[in-house]
Design a protein around this motif. Structure first.
Motif, PDB file in Angstrom:
ATOM      1  N   ALA A 164       6.821   3.508  -0.817  1.00 20.57           N
ATOM      2  CA  ALA A 164       6.535   2.479   0.190  1.00 20.57           C
ATOM      3  C   ALA A 164       7.681   1.471   0.241  1.00 20.57           C
ATOM      4  CB  ALA A 164       5.215   1.776  -0.117  1.00 20.57           C
ATOM      5  N   GLU A 165       8.177   1.087  -0.919  1.00 16.65           N
ATOM      6  CA  GLU A 165       9.296   0.136  -0.964  1.00 16.65           C
ATOM      7  C   GLU A 165      10.554   0.738  -0.340  1.00 16.65           C
ATOM      8  OE1 GLU A 165       9.325  -0.938  -5.116  1.00 16.65           O
ATOM      9  OE2 GLU A 165       7.898  -2.580  -4.778  1.00 16.65           O
ATOM     10  N   LYS A 166      10.786   2.013  -0.554  1.00 15.82           N
ATOM     11  CA  LYS A 166      11.939   2.670   0.057  1.00 15.82           C
ATOM     12  C   LYS A 166      11.780   2.717   1.575  1.00 15.82           C
ATOM     13  CE  LYS A 166      15.813   4.871   0.275  1.00 15.82           C
ATOM     14  NZ  LYS A 166      17.090   4.201   0.003  1.00 15.82           N
ATOM     15  N   ALA A 167      10.576   3.014   2.046  1.00  9.56           N
ATOM     16  CA  ALA A 167      10.323   3.013   3.488  1.00  9.56           C
ATOM     17  C   ALA A 167      10.616   1.630   4.073  1.00  9.56           C
ATOM     18  CB  ALA A 167       8.882   3.425   3.784  1.00  9.56           C
ATOM     19  N   PRO A 173      12.145  -2.445   7.611  1.00  9.94           N
ATOM     20  CA  PRO A 173      11.393  -3.590   7.082  1.00  9.94           C
ATOM     21  C   PRO A 173      10.102  -3.935   7.835  1.00  9.94           C
ATOM     22  CG  PRO A 173      13.732  -4.092   7.168  1.00  9.94           C
ATOM     23  CD  PRO A 173      13.541  -2.778   7.880  1.00  9.94           C
ATOM     24  N   LYS A 174       9.949  -3.520   9.056  1.00  9.10           N
ATOM     25  CA  LYS A 174       8.729  -3.821   9.809  1.00  9.10           C
ATOM     26  C   LYS A 174       7.817  -2.598   9.947  1.00  9.10           C
ATOM     27  CE  LYS A 174      10.397  -7.823  12.231  1.00  9.10           C
ATOM     28  NZ  LYS A 174      10.385  -8.575  13.465  1.00  9.10           N
ATOM     29  N   HIS A 175       7.897  -1.683   9.014  1.00  2.95           N
ATOM     30  CA  HIS A 175       7.054  -0.488   9.032  1.00  2.95           C
ATOM     31  C   HIS A 175       5.646  -0.885   8.589  1.00  2.95           C
ATOM     32  CE1 HIS A 175       5.508   3.490   8.129  1.00  2.95           C
ATOM     33  NE2 HIS A 175       6.598   4.039   8.628  1.00  2.95           N
ATOM     34  N   LEU A 176       4.764  -1.025   9.552  1.00  4.24           N
ATOM     35  CA  LEU A 176       3.412  -1.507   9.291  1.00  4.24           C
ATOM     36  C   LEU A 176       2.693  -0.650   8.257  1.00  4.24           C
ATOM     37  CD1 LEU A 176       1.106  -3.468   9.980  1.00  4.24           C
ATOM     38  CD2 LEU A 176       0.428  -1.852  11.758  1.00  4.24           C
ATOM     39  N   GLY A 177       2.743   0.658   8.428  1.00  5.52           N
ATOM     40  CA  GLY A 177       2.058   1.555   7.497  1.00  5.52           C
ATOM     41  C   GLY A 177       2.539   1.390   6.072  1.00  5.52           C
ATOM     42  N   ALA A 178       3.834   1.190   5.894  1.00  6.50           N
ATOM     43  CA  ALA A 178       4.383   1.022   4.548  1.00  6.50           C
ATOM     44  C   ALA A 178       3.892  -0.280   3.916  1.00  6.50           C
ATOM     45  CB  ALA A 178       5.904   1.078   4.584  1.00  6.50           C
ATOM     46  N   TRP A 179       3.792  -1.359   4.711  1.00  6.99           N
ATOM     47  CA  TRP A 179       3.248  -2.611   4.171  1.00  6.99           C
ATOM     48  C   TRP A 179       1.790  -2.428   3.759  1.00  6.99           C
ATOM     49  CZ3 TRP A 179       5.896  -6.266   2.162  1.00  6.99           C
ATOM     50  CH2 TRP A 179       7.162  -6.584   2.634  1.00  6.99           C
ATOM     51  N   LEU A 180       1.017  -1.733   4.591  1.00  6.50           N
ATOM     52  CA  LEU A 180      -0.389  -1.489   4.258  1.00  6.50           C
ATOM     53  C   LEU A 180      -0.516  -0.599   3.022  1.00  6.50           C
ATOM     54  CD1 LEU A 180      -1.829  -0.985   7.849  1.00  6.50           C
ATOM     55  CD2 LEU A 180      -2.192  -2.955   6.335  1.00  6.50           C
ATOM     56  N   SER A 181       0.324   0.412   2.944  1.00  5.33           N
ATOM     57  CA  SER A 181       0.294   1.308   1.796  1.00  5.33           C
ATOM     58  C   SER A 181       0.669   0.568   0.513  1.00  5.33           C
ATOM     59  CB  SER A 181       1.255   2.484   2.037  1.00  5.33           C
ATOM     60  OG  SER A 181       1.269   3.344   0.940  1.00  5.33           O
ATOM     61  N   LEU A 182       1.717  -0.241   0.593  1.00  2.00           N
ATOM     62  CA  LEU A 182       2.138  -1.010  -0.580  1.00  2.00           C
ATOM     63  C   LEU A 182       1.030  -1.968  -1.011  1.00  2.00           C
ATOM     64  CD1 LEU A 182       4.419  -1.553  -2.581  1.00  2.00           C
ATOM     65  CD2 LEU A 182       5.371  -3.182  -0.931  1.00  2.00           C
ATOM     66  N   GLY A 183       0.388  -2.604  -0.053  1.00  2.00           N
ATOM     67  CA  GLY A 183      -0.729  -3.490  -0.375  1.00  2.00           C
ATOM     68  C   GLY A 183      -1.878  -2.748  -1.033  1.00  2.00           C
TER      69      GLY A 183
END
Length: 160
Positions: free
Chosen positions: A99-102, A107-117
């Protein structure tokens, strides 16, 4: 014809906003990094991985997504998809790194922020999870998933 295009665009947005892994490959676009051949090969693997993910074969999906990321590491969606599979397998540190690599790539990849959370939440790191969900809400304020996740984390921390 215009109506169909608008409907398809809305469907894409809905899937992207909701973090739908099976749809991520359709918005992956070659952006000139690496070779086009490597991108196409990786995209084919991610599509197969998404099919396996949809069938509940997270190990198979992770294997194909890992191959895709190895072949073409420049696409945020490929890392995001791999992270989702790893999270389903309980491999949370690896999922966090993907997720951090995505996010490094987009930087505005919504899915990656949700996944990281989500990963931070499963690790009991509620403050970090809150930060990720707040960022997701900042990116897409109308996202039901983002606001629901943020509300849940705030409630669990006694802030709501």
């Amino acid at each position: 014809m215009v109506c169909c295009r608008i409907l398809l665009a809305l469907l894409v947005c809905l899937c992207v906003w909701s973090g739908c892994p099976a749809f991520a490959q359709y918005i992956s676009v070659y952006r000139g990094k690496g070779s086009r051949e490597a991108f196409d090969k990786a995209l084919a693997l991610v599509r197969k991985g998404s099919d396996l993910y949809d069938k509940g074969d997270y190990a198979g999906a992770a294997k194909l997504d890992q191959q895709a990321v190895s072949i073409y590491p420049y696409e945020a969606n490929f890392h995001y998809d791999l992270g989702l599979s790893l999270e389903k397998l309980g491999r949370l540190e690896e999922a966090r790194k993907q997720a951090e690599k995505a996010l490094e790539l987009e930087p505005k990849h919504l899915g990656a922020w949700l996944s990281l959370g989500s990963v931070f939440e499963k690790q009991g790191k509620l403050a970090q999870s809150e930060r990720c969900f707040r960022k997701a809400v900042e990116i897409k304020p109308a996202s039901c998933g983002s606001t629901a996740n943020l509300g849940d984390i705030l409630r669990r921390q006694g802030k709501f």
